[in-house]
Design an enzyme around this catalytic site. Structure first.
Site, PDB file in Angstrom:
ATOM      1  CG  HIS A   1     -12.538  34.064  26.985  1.00 29.94           C
ATOM      2  ND1 HIS A   1     -11.548  33.619  27.824  1.00 29.94           N
ATOM      3  CD2 HIS A   1     -13.693  34.047  27.710  1.00 29.94           C
ATOM      4  CE1 HIS A   1     -12.075  33.351  29.008  1.00 29.94           C
ATOM      5  NE2 HIS A   1     -13.373  33.608  28.962  1.00 29.94           N
TER       6      HIS A   1
ATOM      7  CB  THR B   1      -0.912   0.021   1.255  1.00 32.89           C
ATOM      8  OG1 THR B   1      -0.105  -0.289   2.392  1.00 32.89           O
ATOM      9  CG2 THR B   1      -2.041  -0.986   1.141  1.00 32.89           C
TER      10      THR B   1
ATOM     11  N   GLY C   1      15.427   5.176  18.219  1.00 36.30           N
ATOM     12  CA  GLY C   1      15.685   6.030  17.067  1.00 36.30           C
ATOM     13  C   GLY C   1      15.459   5.289  15.760  1.00 36.30           C
TER      14      GLY C   1
HETATM   15  P1  NAI Z   1      13.966   9.309  19.464  1.00 34.16           P
HETATM   16  O1  NAI Z   1      15.232   9.761  18.894  1.00 34.16           O
HETATM   17  O2  NAI Z   1      12.831  10.250  19.600  1.00 34.16           O
HETATM   18  O3  NAI Z   1      14.209   8.703  20.914  1.00 34.16           O
HETATM   19  C1  NAI Z   1      15.109   7.663  21.139  1.00 34.16           C
HETATM   20  C2  NAI Z   1      15.480   7.658  22.612  1.00 34.16           C
HETATM   21  O4  NAI Z   1      16.202   6.497  22.902  1.00 34.16           O
HETATM   22  C3  NAI Z   1      16.362   8.845  23.003  1.00 34.16           C
HETATM   23  O5  NAI Z   1      15.826   9.443  24.151  1.00 34.16           O
HETATM   24  C4  NAI Z   1      17.722   8.209  23.259  1.00 34.16           C
HETATM   25  O6  NAI Z   1      18.480   8.889  24.220  1.00 34.16           O
HETATM   26  C5  NAI Z   1      17.294   6.853  23.740  1.00 34.16           C
HETATM   27  N1  NAI Z   1      18.296   5.788  23.576  1.00 34.16           N
HETATM   28  C6  NAI Z   1      19.139   5.606  22.537  1.00 34.16           C
HETATM   29  N2  NAI Z   1      19.873   4.495  22.738  1.00 34.16           N
HETATM   30  C7  NAI Z   1      19.470   3.970  23.917  1.00 34.16           C
HETATM   31  C8  NAI Z   1      19.828   2.825  24.665  1.00 34.16           C
HETATM   32  N3  NAI Z   1      20.748   1.981  24.227  1.00 34.16           N
HETATM   33  N4  NAI Z   1      19.201   2.587  25.831  1.00 34.16           N
HETATM   34  C9  NAI Z   1      18.250   3.446  26.301  1.00 34.16           C
HETATM   35  N5  NAI Z   1      17.860   4.551  25.629  1.00 34.16           N
HETATM   36  C10 NAI Z   1      18.452   4.800  24.450  1.00 34.16           C
HETATM   37  O7  NAI Z   1      13.563   8.021  18.586  1.00 34.16           O
HETATM   38  P2  NAI Z   1      12.211   7.201  18.490  1.00 34.16           P
HETATM   39  O8  NAI Z   1      11.348   7.449  19.676  1.00 34.16           O
HETATM   40  O9  NAI Z   1      12.621   5.814  18.175  1.00 34.16           O
HETATM   41  O10 NAI Z   1      11.512   7.847  17.226  1.00 34.16           O
HETATM   42  C11 NAI Z   1      12.188   7.875  15.960  1.00 34.16           C
HETATM   43  C12 NAI Z   1      11.758   9.046  15.154  1.00 34.16           C
HETATM   44  O11 NAI Z   1      10.425   8.897  14.722  1.00 34.16           O
HETATM   45  C13 NAI Z   1      11.812  10.339  15.948  1.00 34.16           C
HETATM   46  O12 NAI Z   1      13.020  10.982  15.653  1.00 34.16           O
HETATM   47  C14 NAI Z   1      10.666  11.126  15.470  1.00 34.16           C
HETATM   48  O13 NAI Z   1      11.116  12.130  14.603  1.00 34.16           O
HETATM   49  C15 NAI Z   1       9.802  10.148  14.684  1.00 34.16           C
HETATM   50  N6  NAI Z   1       8.490  10.076  15.337  1.00 34.16           N
HETATM   51  C16 NAI Z   1       7.738  11.200  15.416  1.00 34.16           C
HETATM   52  C17 NAI Z   1       6.542  11.191  16.072  1.00 34.16           C
HETATM   53  C18 NAI Z   1       5.773  12.452  16.177  1.00 34.16           C
HETATM   54  O14 NAI Z   1       6.093  13.388  15.468  1.00 34.16           O
HETATM   55  N7  NAI Z   1       4.760  12.520  17.020  1.00 34.16           N
HETATM   56  C19 NAI Z   1       6.011   9.981  16.681  1.00 34.16           C
HETATM   57  C20 NAI Z   1       6.897   8.868  16.569  1.00 34.16           C
HETATM   58  C21 NAI Z   1       8.075   8.933  15.897  1.00 34.16           C
END
Ligand code: NAI
Ligand code: FAD
Length: 463
Positions: free
Chosen positions: A442, A39, A270
């Site tokens: 408001h 898709t 990440g």
């Molecule tokens: P992220 O980069 O937001 O968070 C990853 C976290 O894992 C960080 O806090 C980092 O310090 C931690 N980390 C890294 N290695 C680690 C380890 N070995 N042990 C413990 N903690 C560790 O990445 P995430 O949450 O996987 O999301 C990926 C991407 O997807 C984000 O960069 C975001 O841009 C995108 N996304 C956006 C959303 C939104 O806009 N609402 C929702 C979900 C994802």
């Protein structure tokens, strides 16, 4: 054109690629889009933004009923979780929207080349055994989950975000590795549905990259909601036996290890760019140290006729950033001027309350020069108070000399909706005074932005 099959071939039909393809076709260019999924819509529509928001919305309503929040408003209900139906509405949302992109492709005469695309030269790609030549090729292949060495994702007990969207039952204990956006959003879903949730984060705060005060406030709120946060902690191994996981953790700085027993483990540390299998070398392209394809201001890769956008290039991995780059690259290919202002890309974490930001954090703004900061608590906003949503605040950061707004950071129930006006104000070069003297309806949550802007000069009314 005669010996070209297309003016433009876009590789990848996520928010970057499908938008680029549609805009290129709208501009009169003969366009195809290669996509290997069954898709269209990429990560965002299939396994990202859309299904996660479907689960966040449904679980929020469940929590309001099950936790007694609705009863406090005089709405009494007997609540039962029907997880199959909840998953069904998620799948329906995805089906409707991905089908919608297929309709838009047909309407705009974008040809879908089904299969994995790989370069065979600077202007040729092969898809499903057929070769296609195009004047322009746009790489929009997106990103995939970053694996954690030594931790095997089986999408049953140890899951990525994709598996975490589809758990067939509520886990007794969910351990989330990584306190970033995915960990907090999907951790919130399963917490609301009844799981115990432990978030293990390597750094000393959640949500890296966000404003320091916002990160602290977020941690306070998630703790209050019952999430267990293990900050400054690293996972050193996960073993799975009999459908259960044992997660070994130790202090990030080193020290005694401990184990956590879990029914499910979410790996969310990440995402990394998708370039494997593209045979970039055949087109004369390379990647940087982070595996990304570097581009110039116009999204050109340096190889004439090859462009790249979205998660595969540097910058925040966000759907709306990919979409805007998709429009800009198509316009540049068509000889127009496509621009994306990367200084004003809003970001939203769709937890409760939501967390939203645009522009510089206070730390980054201060590193560049003198700033004035105005803050306003949601507790003092009449609408938030009336709706029993007192958590959070709005922060407006302005240049001390020019008063130009440099950043806006919000924790509030509807922060994701509120941030749009801040982004627009910044795009128009607004000062904090411009926002303070703009009439806001408001009672709305958005009045907190006006008051925070008034607070930049020390003159909020309601605090
Ligand atoms: P992220 O980069 O937001 O968070 C990853 C976290 O894992 C960080 O806090 C980092 O310090 C931690 N980390 C890294 N290695 C680690 C380890 N070995 N042990 C413990 N903690 C560790 O990445 P995430 O949450 O996987 O999301 C990926 C991407 O997807 C984000 O960069 C975001 O841009 C995108 N996304 C956006 C959303 C939104 O806009 N609402 C929702 C979900 C994802
Ligand atoms: P993608 O959406 O990843 O699309 C790339 C497409 O290219 C894929 O469909 C892939 O199959 C295809 N492809 C790859 N290689 C090839 C090849 N060689 N040949 C053919 N096709 C190929 N962002 C937000 O802004 N808001 C959110 O709420 C949000 N929630 C998210 C929730 C989750 C769980 C996840 C994982 C991500 C979320 N994101 C969110 C991030 C968002 O999904 C991405 O930033 C966005 O999808 C990037 O768009 P893209 O077009 O660059 O790539």
């Amino acid at each position: 054109m005669s010996d070209y099959d297309f003016d433009v071939i876009v590789i990848g039909a996520g928010p970057g690629g499908y938008v680029a393809a549609i805009r290129a076709a709208q501009l009169g260019l003969k366009t195809a889009c290669a996509e290997s999924r069954e898709t269209l819509g990429g990560t965002c529509l299939n396994v990202g933004c859309i299904p996660s928001k479907a689960m966040l919305h449904a679980s929020e309503l469940y929590d309001e009923a099950a936790s007694g929040k609705l009863a406090k408003l005089g709405i009494k209900a007997t609540v039962e979780l029907d997880l199959d139906t909840m998953h069904g509405q998620r799948r329906d949302a995805v089906k409707g929207l991905t089908g919608g992109i297929e309709y838009l492709f047909k309407k705009n005469k974008v040809e879908w080349l089904k299969g994995l695309a790989a370069f065979t030269g600077k202007d040729t790609v092969e898809v499903a055994g057929k070769s296609y030549r195009a004047k322009n090729i746009v790489i929009a292949t997106g990103s995939s989950v970053t694996p954690l060495p030594g931790v095997e994702i089986d999408e049953k007990v140890v899951v990525s975000s994709t598996g975490a969207l589809e758990l067939p039952k509520v886990p007794g204990h969910l351990v989330v590795i990584g306190g970033g956006v995915i960990g907090l959003e999907l951790g919130s879903v399963w917490k609301r549905l009844g799981a115990k949730v432990t978030v293990v984060e390597y750094l000393d705060q959640l949500l890296p990259g966000m404003d320091g005060e916002i990160r602290k406030e977020a941690a306070k709120i998630f703790k209050k909601q019952g999430m267990e946060l293990k900050l400054s902690t690293k996972v050193t191994g996960v073993t799975v036996k009999g459908g259960k996981a044992t997660v070994t953790v130790e202090p990030a700085a080193g020290g005694a290890a401990e184990t956590l027993e879990a029914d499910a483990v979410l790996v969310s540390i990440g995402r990394r760019p998708n370039t494997e299998g593209l045979a970039l070398e055949r087109a004369g392209l390379t990647t940087n140290k982070r595996g990304q394809i570097e581009v110039d201001h116009d999204f050109g890769t340096g190889v004439p006729g090859i462009w790249a956008i979205g998660d595969v290039v540097p910058g925040p991995m966000l759907a709306h950033k990919a979409e805007d780059e998709g429009i800009a690259v198509a316009e540049n290919i068509a000889g127009l001027t496509g621009i994306v202002n990367h200084d004003v890309i809003p970001g939203v974490v769709y937890t409760f309350p939501e967390i939203a930001a645009v522009g510089l954090t206070e730390e980054d703004a201060k590193a560049r020069g003198e700033v004035k900061v105005g803050k306003f608590p949601m507790m003092a906003n009449s609408r938030a108070k009336t709706n029993h949503e007192p958590d959070g605040f709005v922060k407006v950061i302005a240049d001390a000399k020019t008063d130009r707004v440099l950043g806006v950071h919000i924790i509030a129930s509807v922060a994701g909706t509120m941030i749009a006006q801040a982004a627009q104000a910044m795009e128009f070069g607004a000062t904090s005074e411009d926002i303070a003297y703009t009439c806001h309806a408001h009672p709305t949550h958005s009045e907190a932005i006006k008051e925070a802007a008034m607070a930049v000069t020390g003159k909020p009314i309601h605090i």
